[in-house]
Design a protein around this motif. Structure first.
Motif, mmCIF file in Angstrom:
data_model
loop_
_atom_site.group_PDB
_atom_site.id
_atom_site.type_symbol
_atom_site.label_atom_id
_atom_site.label_comp_id
_atom_site.label_asym_id
_atom_site.label_seq_id
_atom_site.Cartn_x
_atom_site.Cartn_y
_atom_site.Cartn_z
ATOM 1 N N ARG A 1 90.006 50.043 9.771
ATOM 2 C CA ARG A 1 90.176 49.177 11.149
ATOM 3 C C ARG A 1 90.397 50.011 12.200
ATOM 4 O O ARG A 1 91.439 50.017 12.802
ATOM 5 C CB ARG A 1 91.206 48.249 10.796
ATOM 6 C CG ARG A 1 91.173 47.350 9.698
ATOM 7 C CD ARG A 1 89.746 46.169 9.629
ATOM 8 N NE ARG A 1 90.163 45.356 10.690
ATOM 9 C CZ ARG A 1 90.693 44.308 10.471
ATOM 10 N NH1 ARG A 1 91.377 44.038 9.474
ATOM 11 N NH2 ARG A 1 90.823 43.340 11.534
ATOM 12 N N TYR A 2 89.435 50.347 13.057
ATOM 13 C CA TYR A 2 89.436 51.086 14.148
ATOM 14 C C TYR A 2 90.169 50.610 15.292
ATOM 15 O O TYR A 2 90.833 51.417 15.814
ATOM 16 C CB TYR A 2 88.054 51.626 14.467
ATOM 17 C CG TYR A 2 88.077 52.639 15.767
ATOM 18 C CD1 TYR A 2 88.527 54.060 15.459
ATOM 19 C CD2 TYR A 2 87.834 52.462 16.904
ATOM 20 C CE1 TYR A 2 88.487 54.748 16.648
ATOM 21 C CE2 TYR A 2 87.716 53.266 18.038
ATOM 22 C CZ TYR A 2 88.230 54.369 17.733
ATOM 23 O OH TYR A 2 88.273 55.164 18.882
ATOM 24 N N GLU A 3 90.009 49.536 15.332
ATOM 25 C CA GLU A 3 90.875 48.609 16.357
ATOM 26 C C GLU A 3 92.367 48.852 16.260
ATOM 27 O O GLU A 3 93.093 49.151 17.191
ATOM 28 C CB GLU A 3 90.441 47.279 16.811
ATOM 29 C CG GLU A 3 90.989 46.468 15.537
ATOM 30 C CD GLU A 3 89.811 46.338 14.266
ATOM 31 O OE1 GLU A 3 89.864 45.422 13.430
ATOM 32 O OE2 GLU A 3 89.148 47.287 14.407
ATOM 33 N N TYR A 4 92.863 48.792 15.103
ATOM 34 C CA TYR A 4 94.233 48.943 14.712
ATOM 35 C C TYR A 4 94.540 50.370 15.219
ATOM 36 O O TYR A 4 95.885 50.793 15.740
ATOM 37 C CB TYR A 4 94.680 48.414 13.455
ATOM 38 C CG TYR A 4 94.479 46.892 13.385
ATOM 39 C CD1 TYR A 4 94.837 46.034 14.366
ATOM 40 C CD2 TYR A 4 94.077 46.249 12.184
ATOM 41 C CE1 TYR A 4 95.020 44.680 14.264
ATOM 42 C CE2 TYR A 4 94.002 45.023 12.048
ATOM 43 C CZ TYR A 4 94.471 44.081 13.217
ATOM 44 O OH TYR A 4 94.392 42.769 13.008
ATOM 45 N N PHE A 5 93.570 51.323 14.707
ATOM 46 C CA PHE A 5 93.946 52.699 14.632
ATOM 47 C C PHE A 5 94.278 53.030 16.336
ATOM 48 O O PHE A 5 95.098 54.011 16.591
ATOM 49 C CB PHE A 5 92.821 53.429 14.072
ATOM 50 C CG PHE A 5 93.071 54.980 13.928
ATOM 51 C CD1 PHE A 5 94.061 55.172 13.059
ATOM 52 C CD2 PHE A 5 92.351 55.796 14.530
ATOM 53 C CE1 PHE A 5 94.343 56.576 12.709
ATOM 54 C CE2 PHE A 5 92.753 57.235 14.508
ATOM 55 C CZ PHE A 5 93.586 57.721 13.172
ATOM 56 N N GLY A 6 93.276 52.582 17.035
ATOM 57 C CA GLY A 6 93.381 52.884 18.485
ATOM 58 C C GLY A 6 94.847 52.450 19.028
ATOM 59 O O GLY A 6 95.233 53.117 19.861
ATOM 60 N N GLN A 7 95.203 51.149 18.593
ATOM 61 C CA GLN A 7 96.545 50.676 19.170
ATOM 62 C C GLN A 7 97.653 51.714 18.540
ATOM 63 O O GLN A 7 98.656 51.994 19.277
ATOM 64 C CB GLN A 7 96.742 49.329 18.562
ATOM 65 C CG GLN A 7 95.935 48.172 19.312
ATOM 66 C CD GLN A 7 95.906 47.070 18.436
ATOM 67 O OE1 GLN A 7 96.849 46.624 17.461
ATOM 68 N NE2 GLN A 7 95.288 45.739 18.862
ATOM 69 N N ALA A 8 97.503 52.073 17.357
ATOM 70 C CA ALA A 8 98.445 52.952 16.786
ATOM 71 C C ALA A 8 98.577 54.216 17.649
ATOM 72 O O ALA A 8 99.543 54.947 17.900
ATOM 73 C CB ALA A 8 98.241 53.356 15.256
ATOM 74 N N LEU A 9 97.308 54.954 17.993
ATOM 75 C CA LEU A 9 97.392 56.164 18.987
ATOM 76 C C LEU A 9 98.165 55.631 19.960
ATOM 77 O O LEU A 9 98.611 56.922 20.719
ATOM 78 C CB LEU A 9 95.723 56.358 19.319
ATOM 79 C CG LEU A 9 95.087 57.106 18.047
ATOM 80 C CD1 LEU A 9 93.679 57.351 18.531
ATOM 81 C CD2 LEU A 9 95.587 58.541 17.724
ATOM 82 N N ALA A 10 98.004 54.746 20.869
ATOM 83 C CA ALA A 10 98.603 54.438 22.004
ATOM 84 C C ALA A 10 100.269 54.339 22.057
ATOM 85 O O ALA A 10 101.104 55.034 22.671
ATOM 86 C CB ALA A 10 98.179 53.052 22.507
ATOM 87 N N LEU A 11 100.633 53.781 20.963
ATOM 88 C CA LEU A 11 102.150 53.944 20.476
ATOM 89 C C LEU A 11 102.634 55.066 20.215
ATOM 90 O O LEU A 11 103.733 55.532 20.479
ATOM 91 C CB LEU A 11 102.321 52.834 19.516
ATOM 92 C CG LEU A 11 102.198 51.241 19.586
ATOM 93 C CD1 LEU A 11 102.310 50.568 18.320
ATOM 94 C CD2 LEU A 11 103.052 50.840 20.700
#
Length: 455
Positions: free
Chosen positions: A47-57
């Motif tokens: 799920r790439y969209e969740y991965f992007g959110q994890a990167l921001a955090l």
């Protein structure tokens, strides 16, 4: 500087190793030395969209991921921490191509990302590419400049990144995770605290110590190539050899008997290797240390560049046994750990060899250091470490991995050393490990370091 003041969280000086890497980047911006690359193989519905959110955090949690390095029009280089910085991230879908074309394009992306390098004043110094190769087949490529991270930090980063990702996939609210991260940040130190600690250390005391260690050393310790290397686009290649289980077990017993670490046994084996190549009883080579012995809250969980390289001197006396040497090397290691924050460049500047003092470096990687498969807590049938790349600007770097059995890797410059020559060096390391395991109580001069093939 004035234009970005409102966006700055803090400004720090550079550690000595960071200064060296910055100089190297300015001197040769096209070099891939100090470019680190990790590839994760993912076999599920990613799920790439969740991965992007994890990167921001993750970028919010670890300030070094928001670094930029300013060195033009300033009195001395500075590490500027931005309040916000987006980690460069890209999703690439290759599933419209046939299998052969997908693999070809993926390999090209991997190579191009490594060769692209980093502008330390402008670029995000860590970037992520997610490659879709199939319905449940993905590659995550993490490329970073060594100036902001090291092997230990990469393991921390990967673990935390997928911890957050897994929570998001499981339905945990993004804001709840963000609140937990902010609470953790408030209760622990960050990389800036390490830099401030570093600045307070006794620089002159450390230099005096290293002067004493190197007193009277007039030699040169290198493995001279016997033939020309090959023409290649690669600046660094790697080969390895595994030490047999029964030999590793004996080496552990010898370490225990002498009250030394298995790290010291490996260091001694490399010293004996260099002694055999230089035909000199007094050798000096570089030893990479973790740099995490500072008394700072949470330093083991920080992301940043902590490692340092310091000299290791192995001087063999006439009647010394291997056991004697192991104890002596362990003693030197214990003493030098109090001063291993010192700049190698400054240590070398006070020697007759200068920058040529260190030609070969040794790195020991155990369960808690470096980027290995065992470092990824989430490694399962669906997520695994496929590839990890580091590079130095030394012609030869010797790495010992302790993952149950010992394994020695050599990173080498293929323009300088041939594959065959590296194979011979690895076989000689194996021979020395066998000699230590069988003849540890004999004089070092009675041990054999040349393989039957070489004879």
């Amino acid at each position: 500087m004035a234009k970005v003041n409102k966006k700055i969280e803090n400004i720090y000086s550079l550690t000595p190793l960071q200064e060296g890497m910055l100089f190297h980047n300015i001197y040769d911006s096209k070099s891939t030395a100090y470019i680190m690359q990790i590839v994760l193989d993912i076999r599920n519905n990613f799920r790439y969209e969740y991965f992007g959110q994890a990167l921001a955090l993750i970028a919010e949690k670890h300030q070094t991921l928001r670094s930029m390095f300013v060195y033009e029009n300033v009195n001395s280089p500075k590490q500027v921490i931005l309040k916000e910085r987006e980690i460069e991230s890209e999703f690439i879908d290759l599933t419209n191509n046939d299998e052969e074309k997908r693999i070809e394009e993926y390999n090209q992306i991997l190579k191009d990302d490594k060769n692209r390098g980093f502008n330390l004043q402008k670029d995000s110094l860590i970037r992520i590419k997610t490659i879709k190769l199939g319905e449940k087949s993905f590659k995550v490529i993490l490329t970073a400049h060594h100036i902001i991270t090291d092997g230990w930090s990469n393991a921390v980063l990967i673990k935390e990144l997928f911890d957050i990702y897994d929570k998001l996939v499981d339905g945990t609210d993004l804001q709840d995770i963000a609140n937990i991260i902010r609470e953790e940040k408030a209760s622990s130190a960050d990389y800036g605290d390490y830099i401030l600690w570093h600045e307070k250390q006794d620089k002159q005391g450390a230099l005096d110590y290293w002067d004493k260690v190197l007193e009277g050393y007039e030699g040169s310790c290198d493995i001279a190539p016997l033939a020309k290397g090959e023409q290649t686009d690669e600046q660094m290649l790697e080969k390895s050899i595994a030490i047999k289980s029964e030999i590793t077990a004996k080496l552990r017993d010898i370490a225990k008997k002498n009250d030394v670490t298995i790290n010291t046994v490996a260091e001694t084996a490399v010293g004996m290797l260099l002694r055999s190549y230089t035909r000199n009883d007094d050798v000096v080579y570089g030893k990479v240390v973790s740099g995490r012995n500072a008394h700072i809250n949470g330093i083991e969980r920080m992301v940043g560049l902590f490692i340092n390289t310091v000299p290791l001197r192995m001087k063999v006396e006439e009647n010394e046994t291997i056991d004697d040497l192991l104890v002596k090397i362990q003693k030197q290691g214990n003493e030098s750990s109090l001063y291993d924050y010192c700049s190698l460049a400054e240590i070398q500047s006070k020697t007759i060899q200068g920058p040529d003092l260190i030609k070969v470096i040794f790195i020991f990687e155990n369960y808690s250091s470096g980027m290995k498969k065992s470092d990824i807590a989430q490694e399962t049938e669906t997520v695994s470490l496929e590839y990890s790349r580091e590079q130095t600007n030394y012609g030869i770097s010797i790495i010992c991995y302790d993952e149950g059995d010992l394994r020695f890797n050599i990173m080498f410059d293929p323009a300088k050393y041939s594959d065959k020559e590296i194979d011979l060096i690895l076989e000689r390391i194996e021979k020395i490990c066998e000699e230590i395991s069988e003849k540890h109580d004999l004089r070092i001069n009675e041990t054999e370091t040349v393989t039957n093939v070489e004879k």
